[in-house]
Design a protein around this motif. Structure first.
Motif, PDB file in Angstrom:
ATOM      1  N   GLN A 105       0.828  -1.195   0.000  1.00 45.57           N
ATOM      2  CA  GLN A 105       0.000   0.000   0.000  1.00 45.57           C
ATOM      3  C   GLN A 105       0.872   1.257   0.000  1.00 45.57           C
ATOM      4  N   GLY A 106       0.512   2.193  -0.879  1.00 51.30           N
ATOM      5  CA  GLY A 106       1.227   3.456  -0.957  1.00 51.30           C
ATOM      6  C   GLY A 106       2.528   3.366  -1.737  1.00 51.30           C
ATOM      7  N   SER A 107       2.805   2.216  -2.323  1.00 54.48           N
ATOM      8  CA  SER A 107       4.066   2.072  -3.047  1.00 54.48           C
ATOM      9  C   SER A 107       3.866   2.374  -4.530  1.00 54.48           C
ATOM     10  N   HIS A 108       4.949   2.329  -5.252  1.00 47.72           N
ATOM     11  CA  HIS A 108       4.885   2.540  -6.686  1.00 47.72           C
ATOM     12  C   HIS A 108       5.888   1.621  -7.372  1.00 47.72           C
ATOM     13  N   GLU A 109       5.578   1.273  -8.604  1.00 48.26           N
ATOM     14  CA  GLU A 109       6.437   0.413  -9.413  1.00 48.26           C
ATOM     15  C   GLU A 109       6.510   0.976 -10.818  1.00 48.26           C
TER      16      GLU A 109
END
Length: 135
Positions: A105-109
């Motif tokens: 949650q709240g991450s990015h890729e």
């Protein structure tokens, strides 16, 4: 870009799961078009990567939205953004994500990359998008 990323790093892809393509745009045509749309003023070349990244992010966001709508899932809010100068990122909104995901949650890729080179009177725009699998 012949399988090459920034600073000449090798960039490899599997045979499946990605959209890989190169688009050629005449430099003189692109510059003249921008100049005519900007009251005859010159426009910096640094806008080209931002414009291409924004287009890739916009259309990726649109396609993801259509896929989520078809699946019936409404819990997971996905957002696609541009990381200057050549990365397109997928974000999940932690406030709206109640289901387990491959992304924290709240991450990015990174889901797409862009490489722009010039050759004679051409901009060669290489675009790679992860299509068939999650980052």
């Amino acid at each position: 870009s012949n399988g090459r990323g920034t600073t000449q790093r090798d960039w490899k892809s599997s045979q499946k799961g990605n959209a890989l393509f190169t688009v050629g745009i005449r430099q003189s045509s692109w510059m003249n078009d921008l100049k005519s749309k900007n009251d005859g003023k010159m426009v910096p070349l640094t806008l080209l990567p931002l414009k291409i990244g924004s287009l890739v992010a916009f259309h990726t966001q649109r396609v993801l939205g259509e896929c989520v709508a078809r699946s019936g899932e409404t819990q997971q809010m996905l957002k696609v953004t541009v990381k200057w100068p050549n990365d397109v990122l997928l974000h999940i909104d932690p406030a709206q994500n109640e289901q387990p995901s491959s992304l924290a949650q709240g991450s990015h890729e990174k889901i797409a990359g862009i490489l722009i080179e010039s050759a004679q009177d051409w901009f060669l725009i290489g675009i790679g998008i992860n299509v068939g699998y999650a980052p």
